[in-house]
Design an enzyme around this catalytic site. Sequence first.
Site, PDB file in Angstrom:
ATOM      1  N   TYR A  25      -9.951   0.165   2.009  1.00  0.00           N
ATOM      2  CA  TYR A  25      -9.816  -0.245   3.456  1.00  0.00           C
ATOM      3  C   TYR A  25      -9.486   1.058   4.105  1.00  0.00           C
ATOM      4  CZ  TYR A  25      -9.809  -5.033   4.659  1.00  0.00           C
ATOM      5  OH  TYR A  25     -10.304  -6.322   5.184  1.00  0.00           O
ATOM      6  N   ASP A  41       0.731  -1.362   0.021  1.00  0.00           N
ATOM      7  CA  ASP A  41      -0.065  -0.149   0.054  1.00  0.00           C
ATOM      8  C   ASP A  41       1.002   1.054  -0.120  1.00  0.00           C
ATOM      9  OD1 ASP A  41      -2.664  -1.275  -0.240  1.00  0.00           O
ATOM     10  OD2 ASP A  41      -2.728  -1.260   1.873  1.00  0.00           O
TER      11      ASP A  41
END
Length: 807
Positions: A494, A413
């Site tokens: 998320y 990420d």
Amino acid sequence: MGLSKAFQVLSLLLLTFHTTLVASRPRPEPKSAWLRNSAKRKGFPGYSKREAPSGTDCVDTQLGKLAAPKPNVWAGLTNDETASVTAWLFAQTSLNLTQTENATEWDNTIMLVELMTPNKTDVLAFLEGVVERPPTRYAHVMIDHRADENPYYADILVGPLPLQNGTNGSATWEPLTYPFTKQNNGRVRNLDADDDTLYSDWLYVVSASIKDITLELWNGTCLGLDNDTIDVWGIDPLWQDDGIIRWDTFWNYPTSDFDAETLLPLGLYFMSNVTGRDPSKWSLEGWLYNDVFYPTTDAFRAAFWSPGFERLPPNVEDTWADSDQEGTVPPADKIYPPSLVAPAGSRFRVDVEERYVKWMDFDFYLSFTRDTGLRLFNIRYKGERIIYELGLEEALAHYAGNDPVSSGTSYLDSFYGFGPYAFELVKGFDCPSYATYLNSSFYTAETTHTHLDSICLFEMDAGYPIQRHSTMNYVSSTRNIFFTVRSVSTVGNYDYMFSYQFYMDGSIHIEVRASGYIQSTYYAKNGDYGYHIHDALSGSMHDHVLHYKLDMDVLGTANTMQMTTLVATTETYPWSRGKSRNTMKLQRSFVESEDESKLFWAANGATQFSVVNTDKPNAFGEYRGYRILPSEGTIHSTVQNSSNLVNAANWAGYDLMVTKQKDSEPRSAHPFNSQDVSDPPIDFSKFFDGESLMQEDLVVWFNLGMHHIPHTGDLPNTVFTTAHSGLQIMPLNYLKGDPSRETVNMVRINYKDGVVSEVAEFGQKEPVCALDFQPIEPDLADYKGDVVIRKFPYDPSDWYYETDSIV
Ligand SMILES: *[C@@H]1O[C@H](CO)[C@@H](O)[C@H](O)[C@H]1NC(C)=O
Ligand SMILES: *[C@@H]1O[C@H](CO)[C@@H](O)[C@H](O)[C@H]1NC(C)=O
Ligand SMILES: *[C@@H]1O[C@H](CO)[C@@H](O)[C@H](O)[C@H]1NC(C)=O
Ligand SMILES: *[C@@H]1O[C@H](CO)[C@@H](O)[C@H](O)[C@H]1NC(C)=O
Ligand SMILES: *[C@@H]1O[C@H](CO)[C@@H](O)[C@H](O)[C@H]1NC(C)=O
Ligand SMILES: *[C@@H]1O[C@H](CO)[C@@H](O)[C@H](O)[C@H]1NC(C)=O
Ligand SMILES: *[C@@H]1O[C@H](CO)[C@@H](O)[C@H](O)[C@H]1NC(C)=O
Ligand SMILES: *[C@@H]1O[C@H](CO)[C@@H](O)[C@H](O)[C@H]1NC(C)=O
Ligand SMILES: *[C@@H]1O[C@H](CO)[C@@H](O)[C@H](O)[C@H]1NC(C)=O
Ligand SMILES: *[C@@H]1O[C@H](CO)[C@@H](O)[C@H](O)[C@H]1NC(C)=O
Ligand SMILES: [Cu+2]
């Protein structure tokens, strides 16, 4: 109910609450006061009268202002510094830059202008007063070099700062190379250079070629038009072992404003060879539907339109995928719930300018970067540094599946960055409304974006005492008030909530929680890879590995990792009269070198790991140190030697890893490791070269995480209560006793035969102030989003609001 109506109701509530609190208190002499007085008369030891009520206002004004002892050398660049570096970069003809807003896929742009984190060696010299001046500042710049057949990202250093006016000559740029294990002039290839062309000339073209099928199956198209009802995207990282290969799949767009797309997979996949920058040379390599592979579009179409072809139903959005209130309201849920208040205001101080924080006996500095968001530096306890640096390095979400998209998805990420997605916090929900809020900023496309109120700092009661004990004649209990620094980053679907918590016993807890939408997959013959959670939906299994850097300095930088292991043993003792006894004992050892420093938590928690200073034993000869222990479930990656990641995440397979601190190894991960997984900019495994770890400056790299097998309870969103992981750092033989005895927020009640003889309160304050309930309900209509300031041309006065998320 309109907002103003809500407020009327609320004020009424507040009034009631306020009145109750003040008016119901027995006056003039409450029972407890009588007891205290009687206790005093009898002269019990330990008696201490509560401080006199200070009137109606509890807020303590005696705390004063906090000034950082030293300037924060990790704080970001100032607006002016960023603007001057940006202007300077555009003046360098050799960089051949185009402004991002005017750039095509064949122009070079600036991706990042940020402070280059100074070397620890230089910072320590400054903190310890060996040198007076803070380390020279440099800007860390990332260039997206796309005006090239072989596009690449380049890390460069610009400086020293400040760039002197009119002396363009004295400032220089050079490739940034020393923090990377790959020696390639600070460069890594860019596999995403053609992100627009990929859609216009490839993904939409392929989708159009099966328009008959998408209309038949899903009554929709994916053509890049406004009336598309279907989206297309796929694996990350791309397959890189034989050209550049991608697998993509189709997703229904949500029909509402909810971000539910990752719950709406449609189950059709295609493989493309997208090697090189010329889309005319890209090729379609096949289709996958219902676990059957078709090598060509013609083969797939022929099968699709032939009799007996099994058509699978689509996943379609409805309220099941939306996160608003739904279903029967639980009993009593409409009554206003218990709430957090801090009647005396903050008991900690923040030097906002220097990002310096002091709570109780802890103090530290904050920094914030694009790649990993919030970091803490120079964490001291009782005036001694215990941690030089603490922060996230990378977050991996490794999926698996019988389909190529789930199988090929292993998000790293920091590619997207945690900084750019640390959005404004919701007061009273994400953090208590009484928290102190700080902004965070990051550079993008010749602007600085500021996320307002995106870091929060607050104290609260843990809801359980830190200590208690009962006997037949006394009971003692101590409040567990702890301090939290928090930010939340929403990286696509998320939401990661990062908390750093400090406790009165000298321990620090590092915690991460996950919420938001899962990335699901189509349910087709894949029961081995997830639960069947909705009509045609699999809760695609995945591992979250959140990887952190913890640079501990216990009583100096010379430290050793000690292991204390409980072992089962059979022993004979002088007193056991010749009989052997099955029992257990301790085995002590050290992690001696980097050859043995990739570690796992022992089964049954049998090994305690601690960072100690063996040169500084305590009075009993035990090494003073800090123990590191999982406090909530932690995991490491299940997948070994991942086909997706190759060398890009060589930290993911362990629980904790210890290396010797080096200025040339400041980070274990690079945001573009995904672009060249075999030979990434930082291959963590190369940090391990056998060096001794005995009384050296140690860095502990540890993983938090969750094995996430989404179930029906992950719909519509994963919940923070169960998707979490944490680690504690606690003093080990470090102090003479438990430092939480120093607080006054404790009580001892002496009693006998049902009669209390003493209530010892040690000088804690009487909570007699008028409670202003208003701040509990901040005006959420004040939520703003990001403030944007242009850097080139620099125009600090003409700022505007604009928030970008990953969609
Ligand atoms: C970018 O485009 C704007 C107008 O769209 C123009 O004013 C500006 O000069 C351009 N910048 C560069 C560097 O070409
Ligand atoms: C500079 O970039 C432009 C595209 O912005 C490109 O056409 C040109 O070839 C580049 N010049 C050099 C010298 O690389
Ligand atoms: C340096 O440049 C800045 C703007 O870039 C300007 O505000 C400042 O006055 C200049 N200082 C000198 C000494 O020229
Ligand atoms: C550097 O030089 C360029 C061109 O000579 C000029 O436009 C720019 O303002 C200068 N930058 C600084 C920081 O002095
Ligand atoms: C198919 O889509 C069109 C346009 O989006 C819509 O008008 C039509 O009602 C849909 N048909 C079905 C059967 O859902
Ligand atoms: C979508 O838009 C295109 C172009 O405007 C049009 O040709 C097409 O008929 C539209 N499709 C639907 C289903 O409305
Ligand atoms: C993809 O294309 C490249 C270049 O044409 C080729 O070298 C490579 O072998 C191809 N990969 C596959 C899996 O077909
Ligand atoms: C955050 O930014 C806003 C807008 O620039 C500013 O008004 C506010 O003072 C900043 N907050 C802090 C704590 O610096
Ligand atoms: C990892 O997997 C690759 C490909 O399957 C293999 O070549 C390599 O030897 C493996 N490495 C290790 C350390 O197992
Ligand atoms: C920081 O340390 C690295 C590695 O030792 C070194 O190459 C670099 O020059 C140092 N940076 C500064 C600003 O001294
Ligand atoms: Cu998950």
